[in-house]
Scaffold this active site. Structure first.
Site, PDB file in Angstrom:
ATOM      1  N   HIS A 155       0.930  -1.007   0.387  1.00  0.00           N
ATOM      2  CA  HIS A 155       0.172   0.202  -0.068  1.00  0.00           C
ATOM      3  C   HIS A 155       1.061   1.200   0.064  1.00  0.00           C
ATOM      4  O   HIS A 155       0.296   2.273   0.957  1.00  0.00           O
ATOM      5  CB  HIS A 155      -1.091  -0.025   1.002  1.00  0.00           C
ATOM      6  CG  HIS A 155      -1.619  -1.659   0.997  1.00  0.00           C
ATOM      7  ND1 HIS A 155      -2.873  -1.925   0.869  1.00  0.00           N
ATOM      8  CD2 HIS A 155      -1.541  -1.957   2.290  1.00  0.00           C
ATOM      9  CE1 HIS A 155      -3.168  -3.077   1.416  1.00  0.00           C
ATOM     10  NE2 HIS A 155      -2.308  -3.319   2.305  1.00  0.00           N
ATOM     11  N   SER A 276      17.161  20.169 -16.547  1.00  0.00           N
ATOM     12  CA  SER A 276      15.876  21.142 -16.721  1.00  0.00           C
ATOM     13  C   SER A 276      15.933  22.296 -17.866  1.00  0.00           C
ATOM     14  O   SER A 276      17.581  23.109 -17.893  1.00  0.00           O
ATOM     15  CB  SER A 276      15.163  21.477 -15.732  1.00  0.00           C
ATOM     16  OG  SER A 276      14.507  22.680 -16.027  1.00  0.00           O
ATOM     17  N   LYS A 282      17.739  20.913 -11.372  1.00  0.00           N
ATOM     18  CA  LYS A 282      17.099  19.590 -11.829  1.00  0.00           C
ATOM     19  C   LYS A 282      18.041  18.654 -12.640  1.00  0.00           C
ATOM     20  O   LYS A 282      19.115  18.690 -13.331  1.00  0.00           O
ATOM     21  CB  LYS A 282      15.955  19.830 -12.825  1.00  0.00           C
ATOM     22  CG  LYS A 282      14.637  21.103 -12.136  1.00  0.00           C
ATOM     23  CD  LYS A 282      14.230  19.731 -11.021  1.00  0.00           C
ATOM     24  CE  LYS A 282      14.215  18.664 -11.264  1.00  0.00           C
ATOM     25  NZ  LYS A 282      12.479  18.429 -11.823  1.00  0.00           N
ATOM     26  N   GLU A 289      10.627   7.156 -16.942  1.00  0.00           N
ATOM     27  CA  GLU A 289      10.200   7.359 -17.400  1.00  0.00           C
ATOM     28  C   GLU A 289       9.254   7.757 -18.618  1.00  0.00           C
ATOM     29  O   GLU A 289       8.300   6.870 -19.280  1.00  0.00           O
ATOM     30  CB  GLU A 289       9.875   9.774 -17.094  1.00  0.00           C
ATOM     31  CG  GLU A 289      10.060   9.605 -15.791  1.00  0.00           C
ATOM     32  CD  GLU A 289      10.101  11.000 -15.562  1.00  0.00           C
ATOM     33  OE1 GLU A 289       9.412  12.130 -15.434  1.00  0.00           O
ATOM     34  OE2 GLU A 289      11.858  11.358 -14.807  1.00  0.00           O
TER      35      GLU A 289
END
Ligand code: ARG
Length: 473
Positions: A155, A276, A282, A289
């Protein structure tokens, strides 16, 4: 130009030609098409439909085309619709009118079905190699960071400590099943449709088995209608491909979280990260991804091919041309995803300290503590209740771990229980120390000593077995 011979009075409308053409996609099949043609030529010679000299000239011409395909030296003619017509036309340009004999006893329907099976067989081999590489990278990491401890979660909440190696080996299990599915699919796909003709079977006494053997097939298809219109093998391989992508996507998802500084469990190498355009701070795990993102398209490809087939009457329908684009793309996507995930895993830097600290959080050793009470005669439900009380108490006192509780807390919890066995334990000498040991991360890990469990000895066995299977030193 009259591509389709005598029956046609005019050439194709350009809108129709543009719409139906497939050369941009099926040029991918060129090597398989040529292999099929070479085997077919030999079959025609065996059946006495070509002289030895004719067969030799055709085979030489086809082999020359194969060299040119490999060298990237073929200019595909879009006016010739597909790879089959292109190659036949090029062959005829090279060997003369004799090229007109190549298509004897063959249709593009059994031809493309053969090409697709040969292509898919190669794809399965390629993907198997890629999966093995990723498995090896996971096993290497498990070996390197064998005793790093993760906060195992259900969970998404802290559950029980597990070894990082155990977690990584879970993915090795998934990937082994994926390999198994591809291998299973290969058994059914490795059957030759050649000789099925357009739908009814070739009108010549072709030795189909000999041609099949020549192409490395294990046998011949038993029904010409089925063989020319069956794409089950595409669905089977595509479903294995989609499921493998789903597994990579799960791993990718974990890596995106683990590399978040809030977790700080791993650092993704700069070489597998992007920055970024605006935020100088970043560093993003974009390849992970994109693996996750591209999984969507592969799942869509599977759904697409199933939908493509569901309404088709026997036998070949032109719809079947649409089996290729998404299938080819899906195989390429998985191949590239395996490669990038292998690189990402190989270069991953693990922070054992961060993992360990997180594994201590959330009272993750509570189950091991309850099990320790059970081993001393307390019924599990009573033990669960006692430990739940200890967790609540520790939380209220701001004590971060169960092992950090004072002796008095253990004794009081036992003494306050409804269970007589627990109350007796409260007065046993050394009980607090014994329970505290069970409530450490090490105690918790060691207790999961079953086949498939996270106890270090069990994980060591599993790792050794995986290394043996994968041929890793
Ligand atoms: N491009 C076609 C395909 O991929 C080849 C077979 C064409 N057959 C036909 N009867 N038009 O399915």
């Amino acid at each position: 130009m009259r591509l389709w011979g005598g029956r046609f009075g005019e050439g194709p409308d350009s809108r129709m030609a543009d719409f139906t053409r497939s050369i941009e996609v099926d040029a991918e099949l060129a090597l398989d098409d040529l292999a099929g043609s070479i085997a077919h030529v030999r079959g025609l010679a065996r059946a006495g439909l070509l002289t030895a000299e004719e067969a030799e000239a055709l085979e030489r011409g086809l082999a020359g085309l194969r060299d040119d395909v490999v060298a990237g030296a073929i200019a595909w003619d879009p006016a010739l619709e597909d790879v089959h017509m292109n190659l036949e036309t090029l062959l005829t340009e090279r060997v003369g009118a004799l090229g007109g004999k190549l298509h004897t006893g063959r249709s593009r329907n059994d031809q493309v079905a053969t090409d697709m099976r040969l292509w898919t067989r190669r794809a399965v081999g390629l993907l198997d190699d890629g999966i093995l590489d990723l498995e090896r990278s996971l096993v290497d990491l498990a070996d390197r960071e064998g005793d790093a401890v993760l906060p195992g979660a259900t969970h998404i909440q802290p559950a029980q400590p597990v070894l990082l190696a155990h977690h990584l080996l879970a993915y090795v299990e998934m990937l082994e099943r994926d390999r198994g599915r591809l291998t299973d699919a290969k058994v059914r796909l490795n059957v030759s449709p050649l000789g099925s003709g357009a739908l009814a079977g070739a009108g010549y006494p072709l030795d189909r088995a000999a041609t099949a053997a020549d192409l490395g097939f294990d046998g011949v298809s038993a029904n010409s209608l089925d063989a020319t219109s069956d794409r089950d093998f595409v669905v089977e391989v595509l479903s294995a491909v989609a499921l493998t992508m789903v597994h990579l996507s799960r791993l990718a998802e974990e890596i995106t979280w683990w590399s978040n500084p809030r977790f700080g469990f791993v650092r993704v190498a700069d070489a597998f990260s992007t920055g970024s355009s605006m935020m100088p701070n970043k560093k993003n795990p974009d390849p992970a991804e994109l693996v996750r993102g591209r999984t969507a398209g592969v799942i869509g490809a599977l759904a697409g091919v199933l939908a493509l087939i569901k309404g088709l009457p026997l036998a070949y329908q032109r719809d079947l041309q649409e089996d290729k684009p998404a299938f080819f793309a899906a195989v390429r996507t998985l191949d590239a995803s395996l490669a990038v995930m292998t690189g990402l895993v190989t270069t991953l830097v693990v922070s054992r300290e961060r993992m360990r600290a997180a594994a201590e959080e959330g009272y993750t050793t509570a189950t091991a503590l309850a099990d320790a009470l059970v081993r001393r005669g307390v019924p599990f439900r009573a033990a669960h209740h006692i430990v739940g009380g200890l967790v609540g108490g520790a939380e209220a006192e701001g004590i971060a771990t169960l092992a950090g509780l004072p002796d008095e807390a253990f004794r009081a919890a036992l003494d306050g229980s409804d269970d007589p066995a627990a109350r007796r334990l409260a007065h046993e000498r050394g009980i607090a120390a014994a329970l505290r040991a069970a409530a450490t991360v090490e105690g918790s890990l060691a207790a999961a000593d079953v086949v498939g469990g996270t106890a270090p000895n069990r994980v060591a066995e599993a790792l050794a077995a995986a290394k043996g299977r994968l041929g890793v030193e």
